[in-house]
Design a protein around this motif. Sequence first.
Motif, PDB file in Angstrom:
ATOM      1  N   ILE A  38      10.006 -24.486   8.190  1.00 11.25           N
ATOM      2  CA  ILE A  38       9.248 -25.213   9.216  1.00 11.25           C
ATOM      3  C   ILE A  38       9.883 -26.580   9.399  1.00 11.25           C
ATOM      4  N   ILE A  39      10.348 -26.851  10.608  1.00  5.61           N
ATOM      5  CA  ILE A  39      10.982 -28.135  10.889  1.00  5.61           C
ATOM      6  C   ILE A  39      10.178 -28.861  11.958  1.00  5.61           C
ATOM      7  N   GLY A  40       9.434 -29.868  11.540  1.00  4.93           N
ATOM      8  CA  GLY A  40       8.662 -30.683  12.461  1.00  4.93           C
ATOM      9  C   GLY A  40       9.332 -32.023  12.681  1.00  4.93           C
ATOM     10  N   GLU A  41       9.027 -32.634  13.804  1.00  2.54           N
ATOM     11  CA  GLU A  41       9.639 -33.932  14.110  1.00  2.54           C
ATOM     12  C   GLU A  41       9.272 -34.975  13.070  1.00  2.54           C
ATOM     13  N   GLU A  42       8.013 -35.025  12.680  1.00  2.00           N
ATOM     14  CA  GLU A  42       7.594 -36.072  11.746  1.00  2.00           C
ATOM     15  C   GLU A  42       8.056 -35.763  10.322  1.00  2.00           C
ATOM     16  N   ALA A  43       8.123 -34.483   9.961  1.00  2.00           N
ATOM     17  CA  ALA A  43       8.654 -34.127   8.650  1.00  2.00           C
ATOM     18  C   ALA A  43      10.126 -34.508   8.558  1.00  2.00           C
ATOM     19  N   THR A  44      10.842 -34.374   9.668  1.00  2.00           N
ATOM     20  CA  THR A  44      12.260 -34.734   9.680  1.00  2.00           C
ATOM     21  C   THR A  44      12.451 -36.239   9.590  1.00  2.00           C
ATOM     22  N   ALA A  45      11.505 -37.003  10.124  1.00  2.00           N
ATOM     23  CA  ALA A  45      11.596 -38.462  10.005  1.00  2.00           C
ATOM     24  C   ALA A  45      11.579 -38.861   8.535  1.00  2.00           C
ATOM     25  N   ALA A  46      10.840 -38.093   7.731  1.00  2.00           N
ATOM     26  CA  ALA A  46      10.775 -38.365   6.292  1.00  2.00           C
ATOM     27  C   ALA A  46      11.927 -37.732   5.539  1.00  2.00           C
ATOM     28  N   ASN A  47      12.477 -36.641   6.083  1.00  2.00           N
ATOM     29  CA  ASN A  47      13.576 -35.914   5.437  1.00  2.00           C
ATOM     30  C   ASN A  47      14.612 -35.533   6.491  1.00  2.00           C
ATOM     31  N   PRO A  48      15.514 -36.444   6.857  1.00  2.00           N
ATOM     32  CA  PRO A  48      16.474 -36.205   7.937  1.00  2.00           C
ATOM     33  C   PRO A  48      17.416 -35.025   7.700  1.00  2.00           C
ATOM     34  N   GLY A  49      17.487 -34.525   6.484  1.00  2.00           N
ATOM     35  CA  GLY A  49      18.396 -33.419   6.193  1.00  2.00           C
ATOM     36  C   GLY A  49      17.871 -32.054   6.573  1.00  2.00           C
ATOM     37  N   LEU A  50      16.677 -31.975   7.124  1.00  2.19           N
ATOM     38  CA  LEU A  50      16.065 -30.686   7.444  1.00  2.19           C
ATOM     39  C   LEU A  50      16.752 -29.900   8.573  1.00  2.19           C
ATOM     40  N   PRO A  51      17.020 -30.489   9.751  1.00  2.00           N
ATOM     41  CA  PRO A  51      17.490 -29.707  10.893  1.00  2.00           C
ATOM     42  C   PRO A  51      18.696 -28.807  10.659  1.00  2.00           C
ATOM     43  N   PRO A  52      19.758 -29.241   9.935  1.00  2.00           N
ATOM     44  CA  PRO A  52      20.912 -28.344   9.759  1.00  2.00           C
ATOM     45  C   PRO A  52      20.571 -27.026   9.083  1.00  2.00           C
ATOM     46  N   HIS A  53      19.478 -26.982   8.316  1.00  3.93           N
ATOM     47  CA  HIS A  53      19.084 -25.740   7.656  1.00  3.93           C
ATOM     48  C   HIS A  53      18.649 -24.673   8.651  1.00  3.93           C
ATOM     49  N   LEU A  54      18.373 -25.091   9.878  1.00  2.66           N
ATOM     50  CA  LEU A  54      17.947 -24.128  10.890  1.00  2.66           C
ATOM     51  C   LEU A  54      19.107 -23.286  11.400  1.00  2.66           C
ATOM     52  N   VAL A  55      20.320 -23.816  11.302  1.00  3.87           N
ATOM     53  CA  VAL A  55      21.498 -23.080  11.779  1.00  3.87           C
ATOM     54  C   VAL A  55      21.663 -21.810  10.945  1.00  3.87           C
ATOM     55  N   GLY A  56      21.516 -20.675  11.586  1.00  2.43           N
ATOM     56  CA  GLY A  56      21.668 -19.410  10.887  1.00  2.43           C
ATOM     57  C   GLY A  56      20.509 -19.034   9.993  1.00  2.43           C
ATOM     58  N   ALA A  57      19.395 -19.773  10.052  1.00  2.00           N
ATOM     59  CA  ALA A  57      18.257 -19.488   9.192  1.00  2.00           C
ATOM     60  C   ALA A  57      17.700 -18.100   9.480  1.00  2.00           C
ATOM     61  N   GLU A  58      17.268 -17.417   8.430  1.00  2.00           N
ATOM     62  CA  GLU A  58      16.686 -16.090   8.607  1.00  2.00           C
ATOM     63  C   GLU A  58      15.418 -16.156   9.447  1.00  2.00           C
ATOM     64  N   HIS A  59      14.598 -17.165   9.192  1.00  2.00           N
ATOM     65  CA  HIS A  59      13.370 -17.329   9.965  1.00  2.00           C
ATOM     66  C   HIS A  59      12.928 -18.787   9.900  1.00  2.00           C
ATOM     67  N   GLY A  60      12.548 -19.321  11.041  1.00  3.71           N
ATOM     68  CA  GLY A  60      12.096 -20.701  11.058  1.00  3.71           C
ATOM     69  C   GLY A  60      11.272 -21.022  12.286  1.00  3.71           C
ATOM     70  N   PHE A  61      10.572 -22.150  12.220  1.00  5.36           N
ATOM     71  CA  PHE A  61       9.798 -22.659  13.351  1.00  5.36           C
ATOM     72  C   PHE A  61      10.137 -24.128  13.552  1.00  5.36           C
ATOM     73  N   THR A  62      10.121 -24.565  14.807  1.00  4.33           N
ATOM     74  CA  THR A  62      10.223 -25.984  15.120  1.00  4.33           C
ATOM     75  C   THR A  62       8.892 -26.430  15.707  1.00  4.33           C
ATOM     76  N   ILE A  63       8.498 -27.652  15.390  1.00  2.00           N
ATOM     77  CA  ILE A  63       7.232 -28.196  15.888  1.00  2.00           C
ATOM     78  C   ILE A  63       7.469 -29.590  16.458  1.00  2.00           C
ATOM     79  N   ASP A  64       7.095 -29.766  17.706  1.00  2.00           N
ATOM     80  CA  ASP A  64       7.020 -31.111  18.283  1.00  2.00           C
ATOM     81  C   ASP A  64       5.537 -31.345  18.581  1.00  2.00           C
ATOM     82  N   PRO A  65       4.855 -32.068  17.707  1.00  4.34           N
ATOM     83  CA  PRO A  65       3.396 -32.152  17.801  1.00  4.34           C
ATOM     84  C   PRO A  65       2.886 -32.868  19.040  1.00  4.34           C
ATOM     85  N   VAL A  66       3.569 -33.945  19.424  1.00  6.20           N
ATOM     86  CA  VAL A  66       3.257 -34.635  20.682  1.00  6.20           C
ATOM     87  C   VAL A  66       4.597 -35.019  21.296  1.00  6.20           C
ATOM     88  N   ASP A  67       5.099 -34.178  22.152  1.00  9.99           N
ATOM     89  CA  ASP A  67       6.352 -34.485  22.832  1.00  9.99           C
ATOM     90  C   ASP A  67       6.040 -35.457  23.966  1.00  9.99           C
TER      91      ASP A  67
END
Length: 277
Positions: free
Chosen positions: A69-98
């Motif tokens: 699960i890669i959320g915008e605010e979770a990434t603000a706390a852990n910037p290393g999250l997004p690259p794990h989505l490349v080729g991930a077996e299963h994942g979700f992205t969340i933009d809570p208030v775009d």
Amino acid sequence: MVAPRELSTAQVLEIIQQVADEVIRPRFRALTSDQIAEKGPGDLVTIADRESELRLTEILSHAYPDALIIGEEATAANPGLPPHLVGAEHGFTIDPVDGTKNFVNGSIDYAVMVGEVRHGRTVRAWIWQPEHQVAYVAVRGEGVTRNGEQVVRAQPSPDPAQWRGRSARVVIREREADAALPQISISALCCGVDYPKLVTGETDFLVYGRPRPWDHVPGLLMVEEVGGTGLLTDGSTYVPGVDGFGMVVGATGSVAASVRDALGARLGTRPTRTQPE
């Protein structure tokens, strides 16, 4: 056939709408100063962003315990999250208030966005515009719906001078119109509003800075489902989780390629602090 633990596409939309009604909309035009903060210069976050992301993350993690699960605010706390989505077996992205700035300023142009990725490809996407009461939903291979009605996009004009383009980036909008490309207008400053306009035919191309997954995974699937594509500065097709700077999203592959070529070096020009991406 939906597996017992999985959420149907309709169920995910209902969850997004419920979270918006319970956590986000009560704060709309009712935020106090202590409920707004800056993650960086000009990058706002509110209590509605944080609480709605936590709620959505909790629900999706319960239904899909093995999913990334890669959320915008979770990434603000852990910037290393997004690259794990490349080729991930299963994942979700969340933009809570775009479109948080719009939300803070009382504009109805904000959205809640969720995207589902399997093996590096987006397979489902949801964009809910709470104040407009409009939902865009896409399933790979099944097209896009707007409030349950199938969206059919007309082909863009063969004449580039007739294309309608939008961008938040100052360096892009400063470019003067010529035979290759018309003047580019300012965007809605919200991907959850801009992408639907491209999907429905109100816009022919969009130009962005950093391709953050929570901003682009949902909308790009919708664009692909109506025949478009997203191209990075080097001409490669966007892949969920990839990093870089500069992206053109076009109603067709040829529109995206033509706009990318016309913009040239401007596309990869990083903004100053005072310039939006």
